[in-house]
Scaffold this motif. Structure first.
Motif, PDB file in Angstrom:
ATOM      1  N   LEU A 132       0.823  -1.203   0.000  1.00 32.15           N
ATOM      2  CA  LEU A 132       0.000   0.000   0.000  1.00 32.15           C
ATOM      3  C   LEU A 132       0.863   1.262   0.000  1.00 32.15           C
ATOM      4  O   LEU A 132       0.565   2.241  -0.698  1.00 32.15           O
ATOM      5  CB  LEU A 132      -0.908  -0.010   1.235  1.00 32.15           C
ATOM      6  N   ALA A 133       1.949   1.223   0.780  1.00 32.66           N
ATOM      7  CA  ALA A 133       2.766   2.432   0.952  1.00 32.66           C
ATOM      8  C   ALA A 133       3.522   2.786  -0.325  1.00 32.66           C
ATOM      9  O   ALA A 133       3.648   3.971  -0.659  1.00 32.66           O
ATOM     10  CB  ALA A 133       3.746   2.241   2.109  1.00 32.66           C
ATOM     11  N   ALA A 134       3.987   1.780  -1.053  1.00 33.43           N
ATOM     12  CA  ALA A 134       4.822   2.065  -2.227  1.00 33.43           C
ATOM     13  C   ALA A 134       4.062   2.861  -3.297  1.00 33.43           C
ATOM     14  O   ALA A 134       4.509   3.945  -3.686  1.00 33.43           O
ATOM     15  CB  ALA A 134       5.396   0.766  -2.786  1.00 33.43           C
ATOM     16  N   PRO A 135       2.908   2.378  -3.787  1.00 36.17           N
ATOM     17  CA  PRO A 135       2.200   3.185  -4.790  1.00 36.17           C
ATOM     18  C   PRO A 135       1.692   4.508  -4.221  1.00 36.17           C
ATOM     19  O   PRO A 135       1.631   5.515  -4.952  1.00 36.17           O
ATOM     20  CB  PRO A 135       1.032   2.298  -5.233  1.00 36.17           C
ATOM     21  N   ALA A 136       1.362   4.546  -2.929  1.00 34.30           N
ATOM     22  CA  ALA A 136       0.898   5.799  -2.328  1.00 34.30           C
ATOM     23  C   ALA A 136       2.001   6.848  -2.406  1.00 34.30           C
ATOM     24  O   ALA A 136       1.755   8.005  -2.771  1.00 34.30           O
ATOM     25  CB  ALA A 136       0.470   5.566  -0.882  1.00 34.30           C
ATOM     26  N   ALA A 137       3.225   6.426  -2.079  1.00 35.49           N
ATOM     27  CA  ALA A 137       4.358   7.363  -2.126  1.00 35.49           C
ATOM     28  C   ALA A 137       4.607   7.818  -3.563  1.00 35.49           C
ATOM     29  O   ALA A 137       4.804   9.011  -3.831  1.00 35.49           O
ATOM     30  CB  ALA A 137       5.602   6.693  -1.543  1.00 35.49           C
ATOM     31  N   GLY A 138       4.574   6.865  -4.495  1.00 38.41           N
ATOM     32  CA  GLY A 138       4.803   7.196  -5.901  1.00 38.41           C
ATOM     33  C   GLY A 138       3.760   8.174  -6.421  1.00 38.41           C
ATOM     34  O   GLY A 138       4.088   9.181  -7.081  1.00 38.41           O
ATOM     35  N   LEU A 139       2.518   7.882  -6.099  1.00 37.19           N
ATOM     36  CA  LEU A 139       1.424   8.736  -6.580  1.00 37.19           C
ATOM     37  C   LEU A 139       1.515  10.132  -5.962  1.00 37.19           C
ATOM     38  O   LEU A 139       1.304  11.150  -6.649  1.00 37.19           O
ATOM     39  CB  LEU A 139       0.080   8.082  -6.223  1.00 37.19           C
ATOM     40  N   ALA A 140       1.847  10.176  -4.675  1.00 36.05           N
ATOM     41  CA  ALA A 140       1.973  11.472  -3.999  1.00 36.05           C
ATOM     42  C   ALA A 140       3.042  12.312  -4.681  1.00 36.05           C
ATOM     43  O   ALA A 140       2.857  13.506  -4.946  1.00 36.05           O
ATOM     44  CB  ALA A 140       2.318  11.260  -2.522  1.00 36.05           C
ATOM     45  N   TYR A 141       4.161  11.673  -4.997  1.00 32.88           N
ATOM     46  CA  TYR A 141       5.266  12.368  -5.665  1.00 32.88           C
ATOM     47  C   TYR A 141       4.802  12.924  -7.008  1.00 32.88           C
ATOM     48  O   TYR A 141       5.013  14.099  -7.328  1.00 32.88           O
ATOM     49  CB  TYR A 141       6.414  11.378  -5.856  1.00 32.88           C
TER      50      TYR A 141
END
Lengths: 254, 108
Positions: A89-98
């Motif tokens: 969950l955290a990986a795509p969330a971080a990518g999308l936020a960026y």
């Protein structure tokens, strides 16, 4: 030919099933067995004798496991699927936020729209991860054994993830509807995307009310139902109060 | 002579804490030490020591760390913490009181 390693592996499997999420305890007991076997061999026992003595002296697996079960359940985050789910969950969330921060900085899309995209996407991914954890649990249950500790860990993971998914999706839908008011002329228009969002919200709301054991985060709505499956409170025992359970320690025959 | 279960259970914590007062140790060594000191009279079921260690650690009396021993194997070593020292001093006073009282009654 006696194979010590094979016996240790078999013992370890048996102990791991009885002490799920307590890998360290199993490691420690295995280290003890190795010490005991080594010592007995040094004193002249055959490996087979040494193994038999050592495993006998360690005691009954169920009795040892029962002692550990008197402590509170291990935290759900020690459950590997829960950690994996958090990472997924955290990986795509971080990518999308960026990506979205960059878009906002470049004045592409309004802040409202970008926040909406973030909340909706991460919320949906969280809901998919809930399903993935459930599917993994069914497979694990079928092939690798299962215990009440894992049931609780699954319940807690399910509660946390579903609550997060529900919160993010709700925020996303609200943000989206405000964006739609300004750009599409109305808060809500029943197009397929909106119906999809509403369906996810409805399912999430229903799911947090499912009577699952150990669901802590969903407890806001279903505390009473969850309490039935909550871990038994481990009563803190005072030192030296002589409350070690039966069979804990034995004295030898005179 | 069989030592009663209750007494075995009650003495486990002070025995462990007292041995750890001498320095870091691990489960297998603790069991051996107690067996030797008691002349083989106090024999713990090996597997039952570890939950007791776990409990003492949860209570904040001892702390553990994994360390690789000289023979290359990893073992979990336990050490006494300051609060463990304090708990041991209290328990020691209690045990000595019981012991002294019995000794007077038995005239030894």
């Amino acid at each position: 030919m006696f194979d010590l390693e094979q016996n240790l592996r078999r013992w370890r499997r048996g102990m791991s099933v009885r002490l799920p999420l307590r890998r360290e305890a199993v490691d420690e007991l295995e280290s003890h067995l190795r010490d005991a076997v080594e010592q007995a061999i040094q004193e002249g026992s055959t490996p087979e004798e040494a193994w038999r003595q050592a495993s006998e002296r360690l005691g009954n697996l169920d009795a040892v496991a029962a002692e550990y079960s008197k402590f509170g359940a291990p935290s759900a985050w020690r459950w590997l699927p829960a950690r994996f789910a958090a990472a997924v969950l955290a990986a795509p969330a971080a990518g999308l936020a960026y990506f979205l921060v960059a878009r906002t900085a470049a004045s592409q899309g309004t802040i409202l729209l970008n926040l909406h995209v973030f909340a909706i996407t991460v919320g949906y991914v969280a809901m998919v991860v809930v399903g993935a954890v459930a599917a993994w649990s069914l497979l694990s249950r079928a092939w690798c054994g299962w215990s009440h500790v894992e049931t609780r860990a699954l319940g807690a993971t399910f509660g946390t993830l579903t609550t997060a998914a529900l919160a993010l999706t709700s925020a996303g839908v609200v943000l989206g509807s405000f964006w739609a008011r300004d750009h599409l002329g109305g808060y809500w228009s029943w197009d397929p995307k909106e119906i999809g969002g509403a369906a996810v919200l409805a399912w999430g709301a229903l799911a947090t009310r499912l009577p699952l054991p150990g669901c802590r985060s969903a407890a806001a709505t279903s505390a009473r139902r969850c309490s039935r499956g909550s871990p038994e409170p481990s009563s803190p025992r005072r030192l030296g109060s002589g409350r070690l359970p039966q069979n804990t320690l034995r004295s030898p025959p005179a | 002579m069989d030592i009663a279960k209750d007494l075995m259970g009650a003495s486990a914590a002070p025995l462990i804490l007292s041995i750890l007062q001498e320095g870091e140790s691990y489960g297998y060594a603790l069991i051996g030490r107690v067996r030797d000191l008691s002349g083989g009279q106090i024999m713990w079921t090996d597997g039952m020591l570890y939950p007791v260690l776990h409990r003492l650690e949860e209570q904040g009396l001892i702390q553990s760390r994994w360390r690789t021993a000289e023979n290359g194997r990893r073992r979990k070593y336990y050490a006494l913490k300051a609060s463990g020292r304090k708990a041991l001093a209290e328990q020691r006073a209690q045990w000595q009181t019981v012991n002294l009282t019995l000794a007077q009654l038995w005239g030894t």
